[in-house]
Motif scaffolding. Sequence first.
Motif, mmCIF file in Angstrom:
data_model
loop_
_atom_site.group_PDB
_atom_site.id
_atom_site.type_symbol
_atom_site.label_atom_id
_atom_site.label_comp_id
_atom_site.label_asym_id
_atom_site.label_seq_id
_atom_site.Cartn_x
_atom_site.Cartn_y
_atom_site.Cartn_z
ATOM 1 N N GLY A 1 8.041 -3.543 17.395
ATOM 2 C CA GLY A 1 8.869 -2.573 16.671
ATOM 3 C C GLY A 1 10.135 -3.250 16.169
ATOM 4 N N MET A 2 10.452 -3.038 14.890
ATOM 5 C CA MET A 2 11.670 -3.632 14.336
ATOM 6 C C MET A 2 12.825 -2.628 14.433
ATOM 7 S SD MET A 2 14.222 -4.165 12.134
ATOM 8 C CE MET A 2 13.924 -3.085 10.746
ATOM 9 N N GLY A 3 13.831 -2.989 15.197
ATOM 10 C CA GLY A 3 15.027 -2.156 15.330
ATOM 11 C C GLY A 3 16.191 -3.037 15.761
ATOM 12 N N VAL B 1 0.863 -1.190 0.000
ATOM 13 C CA VAL B 1 0.000 0.000 0.000
ATOM 14 C C VAL B 1 0.894 1.234 0.000
ATOM 15 C CG1 VAL B 1 -1.830 1.254 1.233
ATOM 16 C CG2 VAL B 1 -1.628 -1.228 1.522
ATOM 17 N N ASP B 2 0.584 2.188 -0.837
ATOM 18 C CA ASP B 2 1.312 3.463 -0.788
ATOM 19 C C ASP B 2 0.334 4.588 -1.095
ATOM 20 O OD1 ASP B 2 4.610 3.989 -0.829
ATOM 21 O OD2 ASP B 2 3.397 5.670 -1.554
ATOM 22 N N ILE B 3 0.713 5.774 -0.650
ATOM 23 C CA ILE B 3 -0.145 6.943 -0.867
ATOM 24 C C ILE B 3 0.098 7.555 -2.242
ATOM 25 C CG2 ILE B 3 1.442 8.675 0.125
ATOM 26 C CD1 ILE B 3 -0.988 9.808 1.655
ATOM 27 N N GLY C 1 6.250 6.741 5.561
ATOM 28 C CA GLY C 1 6.819 7.924 6.204
ATOM 29 C C GLY C 1 8.117 8.311 5.539
ATOM 30 N N ILE C 2 8.746 9.343 6.082
ATOM 31 C CA ILE C 2 9.999 9.780 5.453
ATOM 32 C C ILE C 2 11.207 9.160 6.161
ATOM 33 C CG2 ILE C 2 9.149 11.960 4.461
ATOM 34 C CD1 ILE C 2 10.377 13.368 6.972
ATOM 35 N N PRO C 3 12.248 8.861 5.376
ATOM 36 C CA PRO C 3 13.503 8.406 5.983
ATOM 37 C C PRO C 3 14.396 9.606 6.270
ATOM 38 C CG PRO C 3 13.615 8.124 3.598
ATOM 39 C CD PRO C 3 12.304 8.813 3.890
HETATM 40 P P1 NAI Z 1 10.890 5.729 1.343
HETATM 41 O O1 NAI Z 1 10.719 7.208 1.189
HETATM 42 O O2 NAI Z 1 11.679 5.009 0.311
HETATM 43 O O3 NAI Z 1 9.448 5.048 1.417
HETATM 44 C C1 NAI Z 1 8.430 5.504 2.236
HETATM 45 C C2 NAI Z 1 7.132 5.325 1.469
HETATM 46 O O4 NAI Z 1 6.044 5.673 2.334
HETATM 47 C C3 NAI Z 1 7.020 6.242 0.238
HETATM 48 O O5 NAI Z 1 6.823 5.466 -0.925
HETATM 49 C C4 NAI Z 1 5.805 7.125 0.554
HETATM 50 O O6 NAI Z 1 5.039 7.468 -0.600
HETATM 51 C C5 NAI Z 1 5.027 6.225 1.516
HETATM 52 N N1 NAI Z 1 4.045 6.939 2.326
HETATM 53 C C6 NAI Z 1 4.150 8.160 2.906
HETATM 54 N N2 NAI Z 1 3.006 8.460 3.557
HETATM 55 C C7 NAI Z 1 2.163 7.406 3.399
HETATM 56 C C8 NAI Z 1 0.847 7.110 3.850
HETATM 57 N N3 NAI Z 1 0.143 7.966 4.600
HETATM 58 N N4 NAI Z 1 0.314 5.934 3.489
HETATM 59 C C9 NAI Z 1 0.995 5.051 2.717
HETATM 60 N N5 NAI Z 1 2.243 5.281 2.272
HETATM 61 C C10 NAI Z 1 2.817 6.439 2.605
HETATM 62 O O7 NAI Z 1 11.502 5.477 2.793
HETATM 63 P P2 NAI Z 1 12.233 4.152 3.330
HETATM 64 O O8 NAI Z 1 13.675 4.263 3.098
HETATM 65 O O9 NAI Z 1 11.485 2.984 2.823
HETATM 66 O O10 NAI Z 1 12.014 4.299 4.919
HETATM 67 C C11 NAI Z 1 10.714 4.179 5.468
HETATM 68 C C12 NAI Z 1 10.735 4.428 6.970
HETATM 69 O O11 NAI Z 1 11.429 3.374 7.624
HETATM 70 C C13 NAI Z 1 11.457 5.714 7.390
HETATM 71 O O12 NAI Z 1 10.776 6.344 8.444
HETATM 72 C C14 NAI Z 1 12.818 5.212 7.860
HETATM 73 O O13 NAI Z 1 13.422 6.100 8.768
HETATM 74 C C15 NAI Z 1 12.400 3.915 8.504
HETATM 75 N N6 NAI Z 1 13.472 2.932 8.683
HETATM 76 C C16 NAI Z 1 13.473 2.249 9.855
HETATM 77 C C17 NAI Z 1 14.404 1.267 10.100
HETATM 78 C C18 NAI Z 1 14.359 0.513 11.379
HETATM 79 O O14 NAI Z 1 15.296 -0.217 11.679
HETATM 80 N N7 NAI Z 1 13.310 0.620 12.180
HETATM 81 C C19 NAI Z 1 15.453 0.957 9.104
HETATM 82 C C20 NAI Z 1 15.339 1.716 7.884
HETATM 83 C C21 NAI Z 1 14.376 2.672 7.697
#
Ligand code: NAI
Length: 306
Positions: A142-144, A31-33, A79-81
Amino acid sequence: MKVTVVGAGAVGASCAEYIAIKNFAEEVVLVDIKEGFAEGKAMDLMQCASLNGFDTKITGVTNDYSKTADSDVAVITSGIPRKPGMTREELISTNAGIVKQVAENLIKNSPNVTIIVVSNPMDTMAYLAHKATNLPKNKIIGMGGALDSARFKYRLAEALECPASDVDGMVIGGHSDTGMIPLTRLATRNSVPVSKFISNDKLENVKEETKVGGATLTKLLGTSAWYAPGAAVSAMVHAIANDSKKMFPCSCLLEGEYGLKDISIGVPAIIGKNGIEEIVEIELDDAEKAKLNESAEAVRKTNGLL
Ligand code: NAI
């Protein structure tokens, strides 16, 4: 097993790909927005099916949660990375609204779902998912720690000049550069304490490299990493699907364990068909206990920004 992955970006797509390649789920819904984005990622991944030999059906939808109905597991990566130089905590103002709304949409369509939260700042986002859904505490993970521990093992293997499969180690605490606690005292190479093989200075260095593991990659890539995060999530989804009872450090809602209450933070837990089957309380020494309390204080401070 039906799995929904919200956010078809770097981490979401990587996670869907690993789930498909392992061939244990019947269906993955992305799912994506962003209009058409999840559909495109799903089509691209499905065109790997004959090449990689999997039967998992991957579909993509733009914000249509009816297609996620009756999911067993949902992964929130929306969300945003972070960009180079940013902390995970700085993402809260954008990601909190997204995670809350996504979690509410998920449980409307899948009341019995187990949610794996990935979006950062992850411990606070997992806590927020608890508040937004009221799901039983075992149903939100939570995955970390799984990722941070994999990075710890990578750095240990590098320092010991041995294969990563030879080492074992775990990172607990908050999923942040300062909050992570790589448990060097308990790290082993085939059951032998790693201190037998490397000096304390080198071990300190491994610890520091592990803590900034995400930041190092963000600097190199211009955005945060996706392969190891995707692999870590898929390993947890697999443990739920298979009822493996595999132990991962992960963000769990604590109610007195480790002397902490009303907080989601990384501790070892057994993962199986019910999500978190059991929180494992290991004996920490005084320094580790103090670090965990410090890490929890930092997470609470971020929770206060919700
Ligand atoms: P990305 O920018 O590549 O992908 C995020 C996606 O979320 C985008 O395609 C965007 O359109 C979508 N999105 C935004 N708002 C939305 C909504 N309301 N409904 C559905 N989709 C929506 O970012 P990436 O690299 O995939 O990272 C995603 C998140 O994961 C970030 O917050 C990042 O910091 C986090 N992260 C967490 C890790 C962990 O170990 N917990 C490791 C790596 C990333």
